[in-house]
Design a protein around this motif. Sequence first.
Motif, short mmCIF file in Angstrom:
data_model
loop_
_atom_site.label_atom_id
_atom_site.label_comp_id
_atom_site.label_asym_id
_atom_site.label_seq_id
_atom_site.Cartn_x
_atom_site.Cartn_y
_atom_site.Cartn_z
N PRO A 103 6.54 -2.85 5.93
CA PRO A 103 6.76 -1.48 5.42
C PRO A 103 6.33 -1.40 3.96
O PRO A 103 6.65 -2.29 3.16
N VAL A 104 5.55 -0.36 3.64
CA VAL A 104 5.08 -0.17 2.26
C VAL A 104 5.56 1.20 1.80
O VAL A 104 5.26 2.21 2.43
N ILE A 105 6.31 1.21 0.72
CA ILE A 105 6.92 2.45 0.24
C ILE A 105 6.43 2.77 -1.17
O ILE A 105 5.78 1.97 -1.82
N GLY A 106 6.75 3.98 -1.64
CA GLY A 106 6.45 4.37 -3.02
C GLY A 106 5.29 5.32 -3.13
O GLY A 106 5.40 6.49 -2.78
N VAL A 108 -2.58 9.66 2.86
CA VAL A 108 -2.82 8.50 3.73
C VAL A 108 -2.68 7.21 2.91
O VAL A 108 -3.52 6.91 2.05
N THR A 109 -1.61 6.47 3.18
CA THR A 109 -1.37 5.18 2.52
C THR A 109 -1.49 4.03 3.51
O THR A 109 -1.08 2.91 3.21
N THR A 110 -2.07 4.30 4.66
CA THR A 110 -2.18 3.28 5.71
C THR A 110 -2.93 2.05 5.24
O THR A 110 -2.66 0.94 5.69
N LEU A 111 -3.88 2.21 4.31
CA LEU A 111 -4.63 1.07 3.83
C LEU A 111 -3.71 0.06 3.15
O LEU A 111 -3.92 -1.15 3.25
N ASP A 112 -2.68 0.53 2.46
CA ASP A 112 -1.73 -0.39 1.84
C ASP A 112 -1.00 -1.22 2.90
O ASP A 112 -0.76 -2.42 2.71
N VAL A 113 -0.67 -0.59 4.01
CA VAL A 113 -0.02 -1.30 5.11
C VAL A 113 -0.99 -2.29 5.75
O VAL A 113 -0.63 -3.45 6.02
#
Length: 346
Positions: free
Chosen positions: A205-208, A179-184
């Motif tokens: 958009p946040v990638i990586g 879950v990387t939703t926090l970065d978004v």
Amino acid sequence: MERAARLAAHFPAPQGQAMPELEAQPTAARGGAGFNVAVLGAAGGIGQPLSLLLKLSPRVTQLRLYDVANTAGVAADLSHINTAARVSAHTGADQLPDALYGAHLVVIPAGVPRKPGMTRDDLFNINAGIVRTLCEGVARYCPTAWVALISNPVNSTVPIAAEVFRSAGTLSPGHLFGVTTLDVVRANTFVAEAAGLHPGEVNVPVIGGHAGVTILPVLSAVTPRISLPEDKARALMERIQDAGTEVVKAKAGAGSATLSMAQAAARFAEACMRAMSGEPGVVECAYVASSLTDLPYFASPLRLGPAGIEEFLPLPRLNALEKDNFERMKAELQASIHKGLDFARK
């Protein structure tokens, strides 16, 4: 048969014998029914507010709360809220089977939080073993469930989970998400503040990956389109990458990002349930097994459907600043992935 399987799950097999296999569970609720969601680590700093948000979801009919201690109090508290989701408490390893059996979605915030001076590598030494144990339970008791992994360092724990499932013969890459939703969420908020927009109108958009320089917000691909001078874009990128540390410092040793992480995780869980229900056009960023780059795991925008990952959306075109960050990201992300794989394979 179901009762027999559930009872068998409570008793360890004699040494040298395998545990009984449980009947595979459906990947989604059908015919308009709601979802059975298990939260592993439900009594923790992220787990409690996350469980509250899931209790409020009209899509959740069963909310299974699991932790090693203090689960009963959290469940009792939440059970007084007048929503349809039925809450149950499960404490300790012997109750993990009941927490997991029949789950459609398993959300895992279990582990220790980051404290001042603690790196994500420090977290690895504790959280890697926790994730491995819990994923062994998922593989045994709800092998077709979707798994949303929050436990840090996500760059390493997702590969660990994948190897556990691979060894158990239950790996479905389209059902395993870091879950990387926090970065978004953070990127949307910070960009909106800088551009004078409403955060709900912004999508970055946040990638990586999900740590430091491995987090790459593609500010040149923001919708609606905005124009940022390079110095301002660089400052925004660095703030998004270091936002977790910003919260740790602000809490002065009293915790890490728990409330914002809980909201982001609940958003991702809702997206999963919407996709499992067959709702079209569900798109979220997540860290998954991927072939979009030469890295085996990568975060990018995904289209989700009833079977899991339906489509890897094309990566946005990067400008010079973002390309530079991408090159610096690759070595660190590759090292984190290898660290997780090495741990799991040993």
